[in-house]
Design an enzyme around this catalytic site. Structure first.
Site, PDB file in Angstrom:
ATOM      1  N   GLN A  11       8.352 -16.673 -22.408  1.00 43.72           N
ATOM      2  CA  GLN A  11       7.262 -15.961 -21.207  1.00 43.72           C
ATOM      3  C   GLN A  11       7.783 -14.533 -20.899  1.00 43.72           C
ATOM      4  OE1 GLN A  11       4.902 -18.381 -18.381  1.00 43.72           O
ATOM      5  NE2 GLN A  11       6.934 -19.371 -18.037  1.00 43.72           N
ATOM      6  N   TYR A 125      19.966 -29.751 -15.073  1.00 46.97           N
ATOM      7  CA  TYR A 125      19.482 -28.309 -15.486  1.00 46.97           C
ATOM      8  C   TYR A 125      19.965 -27.302 -14.337  1.00 46.97           C
ATOM      9  CZ  TYR A 125      16.272 -24.335 -15.499  1.00 46.97           C
ATOM     10  OH  TYR A 125      15.608 -23.125 -15.610  1.00 46.97           O
TER      11      TYR A 125
HETATM   12  N1  LIG Z   1       9.811 -20.979 -16.364  1.00 49.76           N
HETATM   13  C1  LIG Z   1      10.074 -21.060 -15.080  1.00 49.76           C
HETATM   14  O1  LIG Z   1       9.329 -21.686 -14.456  1.00 49.76           O
HETATM   15  C2  LIG Z   1      11.466 -20.612 -14.587  1.00 49.76           C
HETATM   16  C3  LIG Z   1      11.914 -20.883 -13.265  1.00 49.76           C
HETATM   17  C4  LIG Z   1      13.182 -20.424 -12.709  1.00 49.76           C
HETATM   18  C5  LIG Z   1      13.858 -19.737 -13.652  1.00 49.76           C
HETATM   19  N2  LIG Z   1      13.505 -19.555 -14.992  1.00 49.76           N
HETATM   20  C6  LIG Z   1      14.482 -18.635 -15.786  1.00 49.76           C
HETATM   21  O2  LIG Z   1      13.817 -17.527 -16.225  1.00 49.76           O
HETATM   22  C7  LIG Z   1      14.425 -17.300 -17.410  1.00 49.76           C
HETATM   23  C8  LIG Z   1      13.166 -16.849 -18.344  1.00 49.76           C
HETATM   24  O3  LIG Z   1      12.461 -18.038 -18.575  1.00 49.76           O
HETATM   25  P1  LIG Z   1      10.703 -18.581 -19.304  1.00 49.76           P
HETATM   26  O4  LIG Z   1      10.049 -18.915 -18.131  1.00 49.76           O
HETATM   27  O5  LIG Z   1      10.597 -16.959 -19.980  1.00 49.76           O
HETATM   28  O6  LIG Z   1      11.340 -19.400 -20.112  1.00 49.76           O
HETATM   29  P2  LIG Z   1      10.461 -19.823 -21.659  1.00 49.76           P
HETATM   30  O7  LIG Z   1       9.233 -19.451 -21.649  1.00 49.76           O
HETATM   31  O8  LIG Z   1      10.928 -21.177 -21.698  1.00 49.76           O
HETATM   32  O9  LIG Z   1      11.572 -19.197 -22.574  1.00 49.76           O
HETATM   33  C9  LIG Z   1      12.875 -19.513 -23.018  1.00 49.76           C
HETATM   34  C10 LIG Z   1      12.914 -18.696 -24.241  1.00 49.76           C
HETATM   35  O10 LIG Z   1      14.514 -19.074 -24.667  1.00 49.76           O
HETATM   36  C11 LIG Z   1      14.398 -19.411 -26.098  1.00 49.76           C
HETATM   37  N3  LIG Z   1      15.797 -20.270 -26.392  1.00 49.76           N
HETATM   38  C12 LIG Z   1      15.979 -21.299 -26.047  1.00 49.76           C
HETATM   39  N4  LIG Z   1      17.259 -21.745 -26.364  1.00 49.76           N
HETATM   40  C13 LIG Z   1      17.805 -20.793 -27.200  1.00 49.76           C
HETATM   41  C14 LIG Z   1      18.938 -20.150 -27.999  1.00 49.76           C
HETATM   42  N5  LIG Z   1      19.824 -21.126 -28.164  1.00 49.76           N
HETATM   43  N6  LIG Z   1      18.929 -19.004 -28.470  1.00 49.76           N
HETATM   44  C15 LIG Z   1      18.123 -18.115 -28.255  1.00 49.76           C
HETATM   45  N7  LIG Z   1      17.041 -18.541 -27.779  1.00 49.76           N
HETATM   46  C16 LIG Z   1      16.869 -19.745 -27.028  1.00 49.76           C
HETATM   47  C17 LIG Z   1      13.232 -20.472 -26.145  1.00 49.76           C
HETATM   48  O11 LIG Z   1      12.974 -20.686 -27.631  1.00 49.76           O
HETATM   49  P3  LIG Z   1      11.951 -22.092 -28.003  1.00 49.76           P
HETATM   50  O12 LIG Z   1      11.014 -21.867 -27.543  1.00 49.76           O
HETATM   51  O13 LIG Z   1      12.101 -21.922 -29.540  1.00 49.76           O
HETATM   52  O14 LIG Z   1      12.826 -23.090 -27.387  1.00 49.76           O
HETATM   53  C18 LIG Z   1      12.146 -19.666 -25.662  1.00 49.76           C
HETATM   54  O15 LIG Z   1      11.544 -18.500 -26.362  1.00 49.76           O
HETATM   55  C19 LIG Z   1      15.337 -18.337 -17.685  1.00 49.76           C
HETATM   56  O16 LIG Z   1      16.456 -17.883 -17.551  1.00 49.76           O
HETATM   57  C20 LIG Z   1      14.915 -19.245 -17.132  1.00 49.76           C
HETATM   58  O17 LIG Z   1      15.776 -20.509 -16.954  1.00 49.76           O
HETATM   59  C21 LIG Z   1      12.235 -19.707 -15.352  1.00 49.76           C
END
Ligand SMILES: NC(=O)c1ccc[n+]([C@@H]2O[C@H](COP(=O)([O-])OP(=O)(O)OC[C@H]3O[C@@H](n4cnc5c(N)ncnc54)[C@H](OP(=O)(O)O)[C@@H]3O)[C@@H](O)[C@H]2O)c1
Length: 293
Positions: A11, A125
């Site tokens: 995202q 997590y």
């Molecule tokens: N989403 C939330 O509500 C939330 C809340 C608090 C903090 N955050 C933090 O915000 C940041 C962005 O989150 P987001 O919502 O954009 O998460 P997301 O939509 O889950 O995107 C994370 C991306 O990381 C990729 N990924 C996972 N393992 C990987 C690896 N080993 N090498 C390369 N890419 C990898 C995933 O690929 P796959 O799809 O192939 O697994 C996915 O495309 C993260 O640090 C997250 O912890 C998110």
């Protein structure tokens, strides 16, 4: 600015790439299939040959409940890979911009969490993300760790993981009733607003460090669902339930509201109001056709 973006398929990754393009920033955006961040040698080789000034790490293991069983995997992606990435950034003189979470906190504080509050994660997590924060800040001298919460970006419509608005909108479209927890609170963070401010952090050269950068309003998940449904003109029945009626494998904080006072004092604009973010989200998802699987 010459940049590399890891996690470009998620995202936030999609929103960061879009924002870089709008600002004419040259960014090499890589999703997991193009580069797995746990491959430390490949990451180092890329940084040494590409010589970026900035590395965005939007990649993360985000399966909060599954991490209770897959702690090793969560540690590899959210902690060990961040350490290796931070070390590589240090060795090529790049700035690392990394993202963390409100789930590093226990949620028992009565006022919003500030950066100096001690993390006390309730879930595996959360533990893996705290370690990532520590590694990013100790292995690279030019680093930003931005703690965010409840991220929603339009890529949630087609990414593997979805997001909360898509869950609500899907149930609305099906006409299915929803039961949503009304005694657990968060600051929903709109991906586009987060991406814009992430780039402002770099362009305005605020002091390096750890910052909270989450949505402007603290709301219950029930309230968030009602606002999404209202924006979609959906009449699905949404019933508030208590957290004791919705148990999850990973414990979550009751109220992990994040104060953004520090980053605002450093010169970053306050986040927009939640209803405006939801309106923009709805407009974006109408404009953007879902990717084919
Ligand atoms: N989403 C939330 O509500 C939330 C809340 C608090 C903090 N955050 C933090 O915000 C940041 C962005 O989150 P987001 O919502 O954009 O998460 P997301 O939509 O889950 O995107 C994370 C991306 O990381 C990729 N990924 C996972 N393992 C990987 C690896 N080993 N090498 C390369 N890419 C990898 C995933 O690929 P796959 O799809 O192939 O697994 C996915 O495309 C993260 O640090 C997250 O912890 C998110």
């Amino acid at each position: 600015m010459r940049a590399i973006l890891f996690g470009a398929g998620g995202q936030l990754g999609v929103d960061l790439a879009r924002e870089c393009a709008e600002r004419k920033i040259s960014v090499l955006a890589l999703d997991r299939s193009q580069l797995d961040i746990t491959n430390a040698a490949a990451v180092r080789q890329l940084l040494e040959s590409y010589r970026p000034e900035v590395v965005f790490n939007a990649a993360a293991y985000n399966k909060v409940d599954l991490a209770e069983q897959e702690f090793e995997t969560a540690l590899q992606i959210n902690a060990a890979a961040v350490r290796d990435l931070a070390e590589s950034c240090e060795s090529v003189g790049a700035t690392l911009l990394h993202y963390s979470t409100d789930l590093v906190f226990a949620g028992d504080k009565k006022t919003p969490y500030v950066e100096s509050d001690t993390p006390k994660p309730l879930s595996f997590y959360g533990v893996s993300k705290v370690l990532g924060d520590v590694y990013a800040s100790t292995s690279c001298s030019s680093y930003y760790v931005l703690r965010v919460s409840g991220v929603f970006g339009s890529a949630g419509r087609y990414s593997n993981h979805g997001n909360f608005p898509e869950f609500v909108l899907r149930r609305c479209a099906e006409g299915s009733p929803l039961q949503i927890v009304d005694d657990r609170f968060t600051n929903p963070t709109f991906g586009t607003a987060l991406a814009k401010r992430s780039l402002d952090v770099l362009e305005r050269q605020i002091p390096v460090g750890l910052y909270h950068l989450a949505g402007r309003e603290t709301v219950s998940w029930y309230d968030f669902a009602c606002r999404i449904a209202a924006a979609a003109d959906c009449r699905a029945e949404i019933t508030p339930i208590s957290r004791s009626q919705y148990e999850t494998p990973a414990p979550r904080p009751v109220n992990s509201a994040l104060s953004c006072a520090k980053i605002e004092a450093a010169g970053i604009d306050p986040m927009p109001h939640l209803d405006d973010c939801i309106q923009q989200y709805m407009a974006q998802r109408k404009r953007e056709r879902p990717r084919s699987p």
